[in-house]
Design an enzyme around this catalytic site. Structure first.
Site, PDB file in Angstrom:
ATOM      1  N   ASN A  27      42.060  54.817  63.459  1.00  0.00           N
ATOM      2  CA  ASN A  27      42.078  53.325  62.941  1.00  0.00           C
ATOM      3  C   ASN A  27      42.161  52.639  64.190  1.00  0.00           C
ATOM      4  OD1 ASN A  27      42.528  54.518  60.529  1.00  0.00           O
ATOM      5  ND2 ASN A  27      44.642  53.987  60.285  1.00  0.00           N
ATOM      6  N   GLU A  51       7.319  32.758  58.875  1.00  0.00           N
ATOM      7  CA  GLU A  51       7.872  32.746  57.570  1.00  0.00           C
ATOM      8  C   GLU A  51       8.923  33.856  57.490  1.00  0.00           C
ATOM      9  OE1 GLU A  51       4.541  33.504  54.613  1.00  0.00           O
ATOM     10  OE2 GLU A  51       3.384  32.753  56.334  1.00  0.00           O
ATOM     11  N   ASN A  54      -2.221  33.372  58.377  1.00  0.00           N
ATOM     12  CA  ASN A  54      -1.057  33.195  57.650  1.00  0.00           C
ATOM     13  C   ASN A  54       0.053  33.404  59.004  1.00  0.00           C
ATOM     14  OD1 ASN A  54      -2.024  32.641  55.169  1.00  0.00           O
ATOM     15  ND2 ASN A  54      -1.851  34.953  54.815  1.00  0.00           N
ATOM     16  N   LYS A  60      -8.256  33.415  55.471  1.00  0.00           N
ATOM     17  CA  LYS A  60      -6.870  33.173  55.875  1.00  0.00           C
ATOM     18  C   LYS A  60      -6.215  33.640  57.259  1.00  0.00           C
ATOM     19  CE  LYS A  60      -3.945  31.735  53.359  1.00  0.00           C
ATOM     20  NZ  LYS A  60      -3.367  32.251  52.097  1.00  0.00           N
ATOM     21  N   GLN A  64      35.480  50.410  56.710  1.00  0.00           N
ATOM     22  CA  GLN A  64      34.164  51.044  57.293  1.00  0.00           C
ATOM     23  C   GLN A  64      32.776  50.441  56.909  1.00  0.00           C
ATOM     24  OE1 GLN A  64      34.321  55.440  57.125  1.00  0.00           O
ATOM     25  NE2 GLN A  64      32.603  55.229  55.467  1.00  0.00           N
ATOM     26  N   TYR A 112      45.071  49.505  57.928  1.00  0.00           N
ATOM     27  CA  TYR A 112      43.718  49.962  57.677  1.00  0.00           C
ATOM     28  C   TYR A 112      43.183  50.591  56.296  1.00  0.00           C
ATOM     29  CZ  TYR A 112      39.423  52.735  58.096  1.00  0.00           C
ATOM     30  OH  TYR A 112      38.071  53.245  58.031  1.00  0.00           O
ATOM     31  N   THR A 129      12.058  11.622  58.206  1.00  0.00           N
ATOM     32  CA  THR A 129      13.030  12.088  57.330  1.00  0.00           C
ATOM     33  C   THR A 129      12.518  11.899  56.090  1.00  0.00           C
ATOM     34  OG1 THR A 129      13.336   9.618  57.017  1.00  0.00           O
ATOM     35  CG2 THR A 129      14.323  10.611  58.732  1.00  0.00           C
ATOM     36  N   HIS A 130      13.357  12.772  55.253  1.00  0.00           N
ATOM     37  CA  HIS A 130      12.953  12.969  53.782  1.00  0.00           C
ATOM     38  C   HIS A 130      11.491  13.555  53.705  1.00  0.00           C
ATOM     39  CE1 HIS A 130      16.209  10.385  52.419  1.00  0.00           C
ATOM     40  NE2 HIS A 130      15.742   9.701  53.542  1.00  0.00           N
ATOM     41  N   SER A 135      -5.369  37.826  55.295  1.00  0.00           N
ATOM     42  CA  SER A 135      -5.247  38.105  53.906  1.00  0.00           C
ATOM     43  C   SER A 135      -6.104  39.335  53.431  1.00  0.00           C
ATOM     44  CB  SER A 135      -5.551  36.922  52.848  1.00  0.00           C
ATOM     45  OG  SER A 135      -5.950  37.552  51.455  1.00  0.00           O
ATOM     46  N   SER A 155      30.276  58.169  57.192  1.00  0.00           N
ATOM     47  CA  SER A 155      29.823  57.015  58.060  1.00  0.00           C
ATOM     48  C   SER A 155      28.933  57.268  59.154  1.00  0.00           C
ATOM     49  CB  SER A 155      30.901  55.987  58.210  1.00  0.00           C
ATOM     50  OG  SER A 155      31.660  56.676  59.131  1.00  0.00           O
TER      51      SER A 155
HETATM   52  N1  ARG Z   1      34.883  56.070  59.589  1.00  0.00           N
HETATM   53  C1  ARG Z   1      35.838  55.198  59.693  1.00  0.00           C
HETATM   54  C2  ARG Z   1      35.459  53.543  59.775  1.00  0.00           C
HETATM   55  O1  ARG Z   1      34.484  53.318  59.918  1.00  0.00           O
HETATM   56  C3  ARG Z   1      36.818  55.363  60.797  1.00  0.00           C
HETATM   57  C4  ARG Z   1      38.453  55.048  60.718  1.00  0.00           C
HETATM   58  C5  ARG Z   1      38.992  56.157  59.701  1.00  0.00           C
HETATM   59  N2  ARG Z   1      39.984  55.862  59.427  1.00  0.00           N
HETATM   60  C6  ARG Z   1      40.603  56.572  58.615  1.00  0.00           C
HETATM   61  N3  ARG Z   1      41.950  56.797  58.491  1.00  0.00           N
HETATM   62  N4  ARG Z   1      39.997  57.229  57.668  1.00  0.00           N
HETATM   63  O2  ARG Z   1      36.355  52.774  59.557  1.00  0.00           O
END
Ligand code: ARG
Length: 468
Positions: free
Chosen positions: A118, A298, A293, A291, A330, A325, A163-164, A285, A31
Protein backbone atom coordinates in the site's frame (compact mmCIF):
# COMPACT_ATOMS: atom_id res chain seq x y z
CA UNK A 1 -1.35 -11.56 -20.14
CA UNK A 2 -4.77 -11.95 -21.73
CA UNK A 3 -5.46 -15.56 -22.60
CA UNK A 4 -2.51 -16.87 -20.62
CA UNK A 5 -3.29 -19.79 -18.42
CA UNK A 6 -2.27 -18.87 -14.98
CA UNK A 7 -0.63 -21.30 -12.63
CA UNK A 8 -0.66 -19.84 -9.19
CA UNK A 9 1.84 -22.22 -7.63
CA UNK A 10 3.51 -21.28 -4.37
CA UNK A 11 3.11 -17.61 -3.97
CA UNK A 12 3.04 -14.65 -1.70
CA UNK A 13 -0.49 -15.22 -0.34
CA UNK A 14 0.04 -18.94 0.04
CA UNK A 15 0.01 -18.79 3.82
CA UNK A 16 -3.57 -17.68 4.12
CA UNK A 17 -5.11 -18.61 0.78
CA UNK A 18 -5.39 -21.91 -1.01
CA UNK A 19 -3.93 -21.84 -4.50
CA UNK A 20 -7.23 -22.56 -6.27
CA UNK A 21 -8.94 -19.44 -4.92
CA UNK A 22 -6.12 -17.29 -6.21
CA UNK A 23 -6.07 -18.92 -9.61
CA UNK A 24 -9.71 -18.18 -10.39
CA UNK A 25 -9.48 -14.44 -9.88
CA UNK A 26 -5.89 -13.58 -10.77
CA UNK A 27 -6.60 -12.58 -14.32
CA UNK A 28 -9.18 -10.12 -13.05
CA UNK A 29 -7.20 -8.68 -10.17
CA UNK A 30 -3.74 -8.56 -11.75
CA UNK A 31 -2.28 -5.16 -12.62
CA UNK A 32 1.09 -6.33 -13.96
CA UNK A 33 -0.18 -5.80 -17.53
CA UNK A 34 -0.02 -2.05 -16.95
CA UNK A 35 1.88 -1.36 -13.72
CA UNK A 36 5.11 -2.82 -15.13
CA UNK A 37 5.65 0.76 -16.28
CA UNK A 38 6.49 1.48 -12.63
CA UNK A 39 9.51 -0.81 -12.56
CA UNK A 40 12.08 2.00 -12.32
CA UNK A 41 10.21 3.72 -9.50
CA UNK A 42 9.62 0.43 -7.70
CA UNK A 43 13.31 -0.48 -7.83
CA UNK A 44 14.39 3.00 -6.73
CA UNK A 45 11.97 2.81 -3.80
CA UNK A 46 13.22 -0.63 -2.82
CA UNK A 47 16.85 0.48 -2.94
CA UNK A 48 16.13 3.42 -0.64
CA UNK A 49 14.03 1.24 1.66
CA UNK A 50 16.74 -1.45 1.87
CA UNK A 51 19.43 1.11 2.71
CA UNK A 52 17.21 2.60 5.40
CA UNK A 53 16.57 -0.87 6.89
CA UNK A 54 20.34 -1.23 7.06
CA UNK A 55 20.83 2.16 8.70
CA UNK A 56 18.32 1.47 11.45
CA UNK A 57 19.79 -1.97 12.10
CA UNK A 58 16.96 -4.09 10.71
CA UNK A 59 19.24 -5.54 8.04
CA UNK A 60 22.92 -6.45 8.24
CA UNK A 61 25.32 -4.72 5.90
CA UNK A 62 25.79 -7.87 3.84
CA UNK A 63 22.04 -8.29 3.49
CA UNK A 64 21.65 -4.75 2.20
CA UNK A 65 24.47 -5.35 -0.26
CA UNK A 66 22.86 -8.59 -1.45
CA UNK A 67 19.51 -6.87 -1.96
CA UNK A 68 21.06 -3.92 -3.80
CA UNK A 69 23.03 -6.27 -6.02
CA UNK A 70 19.86 -8.22 -6.79
CA UNK A 71 17.92 -5.05 -7.54
CA UNK A 72 20.66 -3.99 -9.97
CA UNK A 73 20.26 -7.30 -11.77
CA UNK A 74 16.48 -6.92 -11.86
CA UNK A 75 16.87 -3.46 -13.32
CA UNK A 76 19.30 -4.74 -15.94
CA UNK A 77 16.82 -7.43 -16.91
CA UNK A 78 14.11 -4.81 -17.42
CA UNK A 79 16.51 -2.72 -19.48
CA UNK A 80 17.41 -5.72 -21.61
CA UNK A 81 13.78 -6.80 -21.93
CA UNK A 82 14.56 -10.15 -20.38
CA UNK A 83 12.78 -9.73 -17.05
CA UNK A 84 10.46 -12.71 -16.73
CA UNK A 85 7.02 -11.29 -16.01
CA UNK A 86 4.67 -13.76 -14.34
CA UNK A 87 1.01 -12.77 -14.52
CA UNK A 88 0.23 -14.92 -11.49
CA UNK A 89 2.39 -12.55 -9.44
CA UNK A 90 -0.33 -9.91 -9.79
CA UNK A 91 1.65 -6.71 -9.94
CA UNK A 92 5.04 -5.11 -10.42
CA UNK A 93 5.85 -5.26 -6.70
CA UNK A 94 5.33 -9.01 -6.37
CA UNK A 95 6.99 -9.75 -9.70
CA UNK A 96 10.13 -7.92 -8.62
CA UNK A 97 10.09 -9.48 -5.17
CA UNK A 98 9.75 -12.98 -6.67
CA UNK A 99 12.53 -12.38 -9.18
CA UNK A 100 14.74 -10.97 -6.44
CA UNK A 101 14.24 -14.18 -4.48
CA UNK A 102 15.22 -16.20 -7.54
CA UNK A 103 18.36 -14.10 -7.93
CA UNK A 104 19.56 -13.60 -4.35
CA UNK A 105 17.73 -16.26 -2.35
CA UNK A 106 15.91 -16.03 0.98
CA UNK A 107 17.34 -12.61 1.92
CA UNK A 108 14.87 -11.19 -0.63
CA UNK A 109 12.16 -11.99 1.90
CA UNK A 110 13.61 -9.34 4.23
CA UNK A 111 13.06 -6.44 1.82
CA UNK A 112 9.40 -6.14 2.65
CA UNK A 113 10.14 -5.55 6.36
CA UNK A 114 8.23 -2.51 7.60
CA UNK A 115 6.61 -2.03 4.22
CA UNK A 116 3.28 -2.85 2.61
CA UNK A 117 2.37 -2.77 -1.04
CA UNK A 118 0.00 0.00 0.00
CA UNK A 119 2.75 2.49 0.81
CA UNK A 120 4.97 0.93 -1.86
CA UNK A 121 2.57 1.50 -4.73
CA UNK A 122 1.75 4.98 -3.47
CA UNK A 123 5.47 5.79 -3.46
CA UNK A 124 5.86 4.48 -7.01
CA UNK A 125 3.01 6.69 -8.15
CA UNK A 126 4.46 9.74 -6.40
CA UNK A 127 7.76 9.23 -8.19
CA UNK A 128 6.06 8.55 -11.52
CA UNK A 129 3.74 11.55 -11.31
CA UNK A 130 6.56 13.87 -10.33
CA UNK A 131 8.58 12.77 -13.37
CA UNK A 132 5.50 12.97 -15.61
CA UNK A 133 4.95 16.60 -14.58
CA UNK A 134 8.45 17.41 -15.81
CA UNK A 135 7.93 15.45 -19.05
CA UNK A 136 4.67 17.16 -19.93
CA UNK A 137 6.15 20.53 -19.03
CA UNK A 138 8.77 19.83 -21.69
CA UNK A 139 6.03 18.92 -24.19
CA UNK A 140 4.15 22.14 -23.45
CA UNK A 141 7.38 24.05 -23.76
CA UNK A 142 8.04 22.55 -27.20
CA UNK A 143 4.64 23.77 -28.33
CA UNK A 144 5.30 27.19 -26.82
CA UNK A 145 8.57 27.34 -28.76
CA UNK A 146 6.76 26.56 -32.01
CA UNK A 147 4.11 29.22 -31.34
CA UNK A 148 6.74 31.79 -30.48
CA UNK A 149 8.70 31.05 -33.63
CA UNK A 150 5.61 31.53 -35.80
CA UNK A 151 4.61 34.64 -33.87
CA UNK A 152 8.03 36.13 -34.55
CA UNK A 153 7.72 35.28 -38.23
CA UNK A 154 4.27 36.88 -38.35
CA UNK A 155 5.14 39.93 -36.27
CA UNK A 156 3.44 42.44 -38.59
CA UNK A 157 0.82 40.29 -40.26
CA UNK A 158 -2.74 41.55 -39.76
CA UNK A 159 -5.66 39.18 -39.33
CA UNK A 160 -9.27 39.37 -38.25
CA UNK A 161 -10.05 38.41 -34.66
CA UNK A 162 -13.41 37.00 -33.80
CA UNK A 163 -16.16 36.99 -31.26
CA UNK A 164 -19.12 34.70 -31.97
CA UNK A 165 -16.98 33.55 -34.91
CA UNK A 166 -17.85 36.89 -36.57
CA UNK A 167 -15.17 39.40 -37.46
CA UNK A 168 -14.71 41.56 -34.38
CA UNK A 169 -11.53 43.65 -34.61
CA UNK A 170 -8.27 43.34 -36.53
CA UNK A 171 -5.24 42.09 -34.61
CA UNK A 172 -1.67 41.14 -35.31
CA UNK A 173 -1.70 37.40 -36.02
CA UNK A 174 1.25 37.12 -33.63
CA UNK A 175 -1.04 38.39 -30.86
CA UNK A 176 -3.42 35.50 -31.54
CA UNK A 177 -0.64 32.90 -31.49
CA UNK A 178 0.84 34.36 -28.31
CA UNK A 179 -2.49 33.98 -26.52
CA UNK A 180 -1.84 30.22 -26.74
CA UNK A 181 1.72 30.71 -25.59
CA UNK A 182 0.49 32.27 -22.35
CA UNK A 183 -2.22 29.63 -21.83
CA UNK A 184 0.51 27.02 -22.03
CA UNK A 185 2.61 29.02 -19.60
CA UNK A 186 -0.20 28.60 -17.05
CA UNK A 187 -0.34 24.88 -17.85
CA UNK A 188 3.36 24.60 -17.12
CA UNK A 189 2.87 26.45 -13.85
CA UNK A 190 0.01 24.14 -12.89
CA UNK A 191 2.18 21.10 -13.62
CA UNK A 192 5.02 22.51 -11.55
CA UNK A 193 2.57 23.08 -8.72
CA UNK A 194 1.22 19.55 -9.05
CA UNK A 195 4.77 18.21 -8.90
CA UNK A 196 5.27 20.07 -5.63
CA UNK A 197 2.37 18.22 -4.02
CA UNK A 198 3.46 14.89 -5.50
CA UNK A 199 6.87 15.51 -3.97
CA UNK A 200 6.25 13.57 -0.76
CA UNK A 201 7.02 10.01 0.31
CA UNK A 202 4.33 7.77 1.82
CA UNK A 203 6.86 5.09 2.83
CA UNK A 204 6.74 4.21 6.52
CA UNK A 205 2.95 4.17 6.55
CA UNK A 206 3.14 0.43 5.80
CA UNK A 207 -0.38 -1.00 5.46
CA UNK A 208 -2.05 2.12 6.91
CA UNK A 209 -1.22 2.63 10.58
CA UNK A 210 2.57 2.81 10.58
CA UNK A 211 4.94 0.07 11.66
CA UNK A 212 6.33 -1.39 14.87
CA UNK A 213 9.86 -1.15 13.44
CA UNK A 214 12.15 1.82 14.12
CA UNK A 215 12.02 3.16 10.55
CA UNK A 216 13.35 6.48 9.28
CA UNK A 217 10.98 7.60 6.50
CA UNK A 218 12.52 11.06 6.20
CA UNK A 219 15.86 9.64 5.12
CA UNK A 220 14.12 7.47 2.51
CA UNK A 221 12.32 10.52 1.16
CA UNK A 222 15.58 12.47 1.03
CA UNK A 223 17.39 9.67 -0.76
CA UNK A 224 14.62 9.54 -3.37
CA UNK A 225 14.79 13.29 -3.88
CA UNK A 226 11.33 13.79 -2.40
CA UNK A 227 10.60 16.88 -0.36
CA UNK A 228 9.16 15.24 2.75
CA UNK A 229 6.89 12.63 4.29
CA UNK A 230 3.22 12.47 5.22
CA UNK A 231 2.10 13.59 8.66
CA UNK A 232 -0.57 10.87 8.73
CA UNK A 233 -0.04 7.26 7.68
CA UNK A 234 -3.68 6.71 6.69
CA UNK A 235 -3.58 9.76 4.46
CA UNK A 236 -0.27 8.52 3.03
CA UNK A 237 -1.68 5.26 1.66
CA UNK A 238 -5.10 6.54 0.63
CA UNK A 239 -4.14 9.83 -0.99
CA UNK A 240 -4.48 9.93 -4.76
CA UNK A 241 -5.05 13.70 -4.91
CA UNK A 242 -1.77 14.10 -6.73
CA UNK A 243 -2.89 11.74 -9.50
CA UNK A 244 -6.23 13.49 -9.84
CA UNK A 245 -4.47 16.83 -9.79
CA UNK A 246 -2.12 15.79 -12.56
CA UNK A 247 -4.97 14.60 -14.75
CA UNK A 248 -6.93 17.77 -13.93
CA UNK A 249 -3.96 19.90 -14.98
CA UNK A 250 -3.63 17.79 -18.14
CA UNK A 251 -7.34 18.26 -18.82
CA UNK A 252 -6.96 22.03 -18.77
CA UNK A 253 -3.92 21.68 -21.02
CA UNK A 254 -6.05 19.56 -23.36
CA UNK A 255 -8.72 22.27 -23.39
CA UNK A 256 -6.05 24.60 -24.70
CA UNK A 257 -4.58 22.21 -27.25
CA UNK A 258 -8.03 21.24 -28.50
CA UNK A 259 -8.93 24.90 -29.00
CA UNK A 260 -5.69 25.41 -30.92
CA UNK A 261 -6.45 22.24 -32.90
CA UNK A 262 -9.88 23.59 -33.79
CA UNK A 263 -8.44 26.92 -34.93
CA UNK A 264 -5.87 25.13 -37.08
CA UNK A 265 -8.69 23.13 -38.65
CA UNK A 266 -10.67 26.30 -39.36
CA UNK A 267 -7.64 28.21 -40.62
CA UNK A 268 -6.73 25.32 -42.95
CA UNK A 269 -10.18 25.34 -44.58
CA UNK A 270 -10.71 26.84 -48.02
CA UNK A 271 -13.04 29.43 -46.48
CA UNK A 272 -10.34 30.79 -44.15
CA UNK A 273 -7.18 29.74 -45.97
CA UNK A 274 -5.02 31.46 -43.34
CA UNK A 275 -2.55 28.59 -43.02
CA UNK A 276 -1.43 25.56 -44.92
CA UNK A 277 -0.24 22.53 -42.94
CA UNK A 278 2.91 20.87 -44.12
CA UNK A 279 2.25 17.66 -46.04
CA UNK A 280 3.91 15.73 -43.22
CA UNK A 281 1.16 16.90 -40.85
CA UNK A 282 -1.80 16.27 -43.14
CA UNK A 283 -3.33 13.25 -44.84
CA UNK A 284 -5.27 12.61 -48.00
CA UNK A 285 -8.57 10.91 -48.61
CA UNK A 286 -8.95 7.33 -49.81
CA UNK A 287 -11.59 8.43 -52.31
CA UNK A 288 -11.25 12.19 -52.95
CA UNK A 289 -7.96 12.80 -54.73
CA UNK A 290 -7.91 16.54 -54.00
CA UNK A 291 -8.13 16.25 -50.19
CA UNK A 292 -5.53 17.49 -47.74
CA UNK A 293 -6.92 16.97 -44.27
CA UNK A 294 -5.52 18.59 -41.11
CA UNK A 295 -5.62 15.30 -39.15
CA UNK A 296 -3.01 16.23 -36.60
CA UNK A 297 -5.07 19.24 -35.53
CA UNK A 298 -8.27 17.20 -35.55
CA UNK A 299 -6.75 14.51 -33.35
CA UNK A 300 -5.26 17.12 -31.03
CA UNK A 301 -8.85 18.31 -30.64
CA UNK A 302 -10.33 14.81 -30.40
CA UNK A 303 -7.85 13.26 -28.01
CA UNK A 304 -8.80 15.77 -25.33
CA UNK A 305 -11.91 13.65 -24.73
CA UNK A 306 -10.04 10.69 -23.34
CA UNK A 307 -8.12 12.86 -20.86
CA UNK A 308 -11.34 14.47 -19.60
CA UNK A 309 -12.78 10.94 -19.34
CA UNK A 310 -9.85 9.79 -17.22
CA UNK A 311 -10.36 12.73 -14.87
CA UNK A 312 -14.02 11.78 -14.41
CA UNK A 313 -13.01 8.15 -13.98
CA UNK A 314 -10.49 8.94 -11.28
CA UNK A 315 -12.89 11.16 -9.38
CA UNK A 316 -15.52 8.41 -9.54
CA UNK A 317 -13.07 5.75 -8.35
CA UNK A 318 -11.98 7.79 -5.33
CA UNK A 319 -15.31 9.28 -4.40
CA UNK A 320 -16.83 7.70 -1.31
CA UNK A 321 -13.95 5.27 -0.64
CA UNK A 322 -13.59 4.85 3.10
CA UNK A 323 -10.04 5.03 4.47
CA UNK A 324 -7.57 3.63 3.83
CA UNK A 325 -6.35 1.44 0.90
CA UNK A 326 -8.74 -0.39 -1.45
CA UNK A 327 -8.07 -2.30 -4.64
CA UNK A 328 -10.27 0.25 -6.40
CA UNK A 329 -7.24 2.50 -6.26
CA UNK A 330 -5.36 0.19 -8.60
CA UNK A 331 -7.60 1.75 -11.28
CA UNK A 332 -5.63 5.00 -11.00
CA UNK A 333 -2.81 3.71 -13.17
CA UNK A 334 -4.19 3.19 -16.64
CA UNK A 335 -6.04 6.50 -16.40
CA UNK A 336 -2.95 8.36 -15.26
CA UNK A 337 -0.60 6.72 -17.75
CA UNK A 338 -2.91 7.22 -20.71
CA UNK A 339 -3.60 10.84 -19.79
CA UNK A 340 0.13 11.54 -19.70
CA UNK A 341 0.83 9.60 -22.91
CA UNK A 342 -1.94 11.52 -24.63
CA UNK A 343 -0.78 14.92 -23.38
CA UNK A 344 2.76 14.20 -24.55
CA UNK A 345 1.63 12.94 -27.94
CA UNK A 346 -0.63 15.95 -28.48
CA UNK A 347 1.84 18.62 -27.40
CA UNK A 348 4.68 17.24 -29.54
CA UNK A 349 2.46 16.59 -32.57
CA UNK A 350 1.06 20.12 -32.42
CA UNK A 351 4.54 21.53 -31.91
CA UNK A 352 5.59 19.83 -35.13
CA UNK A 353 2.52 20.99 -37.00
CA UNK A 354 2.84 24.60 -35.83
CA UNK A 355 6.57 24.72 -36.58
CA UNK A 356 6.05 23.62 -40.17
CA UNK A 357 2.85 25.59 -40.78
CA UNK A 358 2.89 27.89 -43.79
CA UNK A 359 1.16 31.16 -42.96
CA UNK A 360 -0.74 32.97 -45.69
CA UNK A 361 -0.63 36.63 -44.66
CA UNK A 362 -2.26 37.75 -47.91
CA UNK A 363 -5.36 35.70 -47.12
CA UNK A 364 -5.53 37.03 -43.57
CA UNK A 365 -5.27 40.64 -44.62
CA UNK A 366 -7.69 40.16 -47.53
CA UNK A 367 -10.23 38.80 -45.05
CA UNK A 368 -10.28 42.20 -43.36
CA UNK A 369 -11.39 44.04 -46.50
CA UNK A 370 -14.83 45.55 -46.11
CA UNK A 371 -15.56 43.79 -42.81
CA UNK A 372 -16.15 47.03 -40.84
CA UNK A 373 -14.01 45.60 -38.03
CA UNK A 374 -12.69 49.13 -37.37
CA UNK A 375 -16.16 50.37 -36.47
CA UNK A 376 -15.40 50.61 -32.75
CA UNK A 377 -12.57 53.00 -33.57
CA UNK A 378 -14.89 55.34 -35.48
CA UNK A 379 -17.16 55.42 -32.44
CA UNK A 380 -14.12 56.08 -30.22
CA UNK A 381 -13.10 58.95 -32.54
CA UNK A 382 -16.57 60.48 -32.19
CA UNK A 383 -16.24 60.14 -28.42
CA UNK A 384 -13.01 62.15 -28.65
CA UNK A 385 -15.10 64.80 -30.44
CA UNK A 386 -17.43 64.95 -27.47
CA UNK A 387 -20.18 62.57 -28.59
CA UNK A 388 -21.46 60.25 -25.82
CA UNK A 389 -20.36 56.63 -26.55
CA UNK A 390 -23.91 55.25 -26.80
CA UNK A 391 -24.84 57.92 -29.36
CA UNK A 392 -21.59 57.33 -31.27
CA UNK A 393 -22.31 53.56 -31.28
CA UNK A 394 -25.70 54.21 -32.93
CA UNK A 395 -24.24 56.63 -35.47
CA UNK A 396 -21.56 54.17 -36.58
CA UNK A 397 -24.14 51.37 -36.65
CA UNK A 398 -26.16 53.51 -39.08
CA UNK A 399 -23.01 54.19 -41.12
CA UNK A 400 -22.35 50.46 -41.47
CA UNK A 401 -25.96 49.79 -42.40
CA UNK A 402 -25.85 52.52 -45.08
CA UNK A 403 -22.66 51.04 -46.54
CA UNK A 404 -24.02 47.47 -46.54
CA UNK A 405 -27.28 48.54 -48.12
CA UNK A 406 -25.66 50.73 -50.78
CA UNK A 407 -22.78 48.37 -51.48
CA UNK A 408 -20.07 50.96 -50.68
CA UNK A 409 -17.06 51.24 -48.41
CA UNK A 410 -17.22 53.97 -45.73
CA UNK A 411 -14.43 55.92 -47.43
CA UNK A 412 -16.55 56.07 -50.62
CA UNK A 413 -19.30 58.06 -48.87
CA UNK A 414 -19.27 61.78 -49.81
CA UNK A 415 -18.90 64.35 -46.98
CA UNK A 416 -22.57 65.29 -47.26
CA UNK A 417 -23.78 61.76 -46.62
CA UNK A 418 -21.39 61.41 -43.66
CA UNK A 419 -22.53 64.72 -42.15
CA UNK A 420 -26.15 63.67 -42.61
CA UNK A 421 -25.52 60.73 -40.31
CA UNK A 422 -23.93 62.98 -37.67
CA UNK A 423 -22.45 66.49 -37.81
CA UNK A 424 -19.12 65.29 -36.37
CA UNK A 425 -18.69 62.51 -38.94
CA UNK A 426 -16.11 63.27 -41.67
CA UNK A 427 -13.39 61.60 -43.74
CA UNK A 428 -10.78 62.00 -40.97
CA UNK A 429 -12.94 60.05 -38.58
CA UNK A 430 -13.66 57.34 -41.14
CA UNK A 431 -9.90 56.97 -41.82
CA UNK A 432 -9.33 55.53 -38.35
CA UNK A 433 -11.07 52.35 -39.59
CA UNK A 434 -8.03 51.26 -41.59
CA UNK A 435 -6.97 47.90 -40.08
CA UNK A 436 -3.36 48.89 -39.48
CA UNK A 437 -4.51 52.10 -37.76
CA UNK A 438 -6.98 50.12 -35.63
CA UNK A 439 -4.23 47.73 -34.53
CA UNK A 440 -1.71 50.50 -33.90
CA UNK A 441 -4.22 52.33 -31.69
CA UNK A 442 -4.64 49.40 -29.29
CA UNK A 443 -1.75 50.33 -27.06
CA UNK A 444 -3.42 49.42 -23.78
CA UNK A 445 -1.38 46.92 -21.72
CA UNK A 446 -1.66 43.47 -23.26
CA UNK A 447 -3.22 44.97 -26.41
CA UNK A 448 -2.44 44.16 -30.03
CA UNK A 449 -0.47 47.31 -30.99
CA UNK A 450 2.91 46.40 -32.51
CA UNK A 451 4.88 47.80 -29.55
CA UNK A 452 2.74 45.80 -27.13
CA UNK A 453 3.15 42.62 -29.15
CA UNK A 454 6.89 43.27 -29.21
CA UNK A 455 6.75 43.32 -25.40
CA UNK A 456 4.85 40.04 -25.40
CA UNK A 457 7.41 38.48 -27.71
CA UNK A 458 10.18 39.65 -25.40
CA UNK A 459 8.42 38.24 -22.35
CA UNK A 460 7.74 34.95 -24.13
CA UNK A 461 11.40 34.65 -25.10
CA UNK A 462 12.47 35.31 -21.52
CA UNK A 463 10.03 32.75 -20.12
CA UNK A 464 11.32 30.06 -22.45
CA UNK A 465 14.94 30.97 -21.85
CA UNK A 466 14.38 30.84 -18.08
CA UNK A 467 13.91 27.09 -18.45
CA UNK A 468 16.52 26.59 -21.15
N1 ARG B 1 -1.44 -3.46 -7.46
C1 ARG B 1 -1.87 -2.67 -6.35
C2 ARG B 1 -2.25 -1.27 -6.80
O1 ARG B 1 -1.95 -0.95 -7.90
C3 ARG B 1 -0.78 -2.57 -5.35
C4 ARG B 1 -1.24 -2.43 -3.94
C5 ARG B 1 -1.91 -3.65 -3.52
N2 ARG B 1 -2.15 -3.74 -2.13
C6 ARG B 1 -2.93 -4.63 -1.64
N3 ARG B 1 -3.03 -4.70 -0.39
N4 ARG B 1 -3.63 -5.41 -2.44
O2 ARG B 1 -2.85 -0.50 -6.09
Amino acid sequence: MEGTDVDDGAHIHAGRLGAAGGRAATRFTASIGFDQRLFRQDIAGSRAHARMLGRVGLLAEGEVAALLGGLDRVEAEFAAGTFPIRPEDEDIHLNIERRLAELVGPVAGKLHTARSRNDQVALDMHLWVKAACADVRRGARALQGALLQQAEAAADVLAPAYTHLQHAQPILFAHHLLAYFFMLERDRARLADCARRADVSPLGAAALAGTTHPVDPASVAAELGLGGTYANSMDAVSDRDFVIELVAALSILMVHTSRLGEELVLWSSREFGFVEPDDAFATGSSIMPQKKNPDVAELARGKSGRVFGHLMGLLAVMKGLPLAYHSDMQEDKEACFDAVDTALAVTYALAGMVTTLRLRPGRMEAALAGDFSGATDVADALVRRGVPFREAHAVVGALVRLCVESGREPEQLPPGELAALHPTLDADVVAVMAPRAVVAARRSPGGTAPERVAEELGLARRLLAAEG
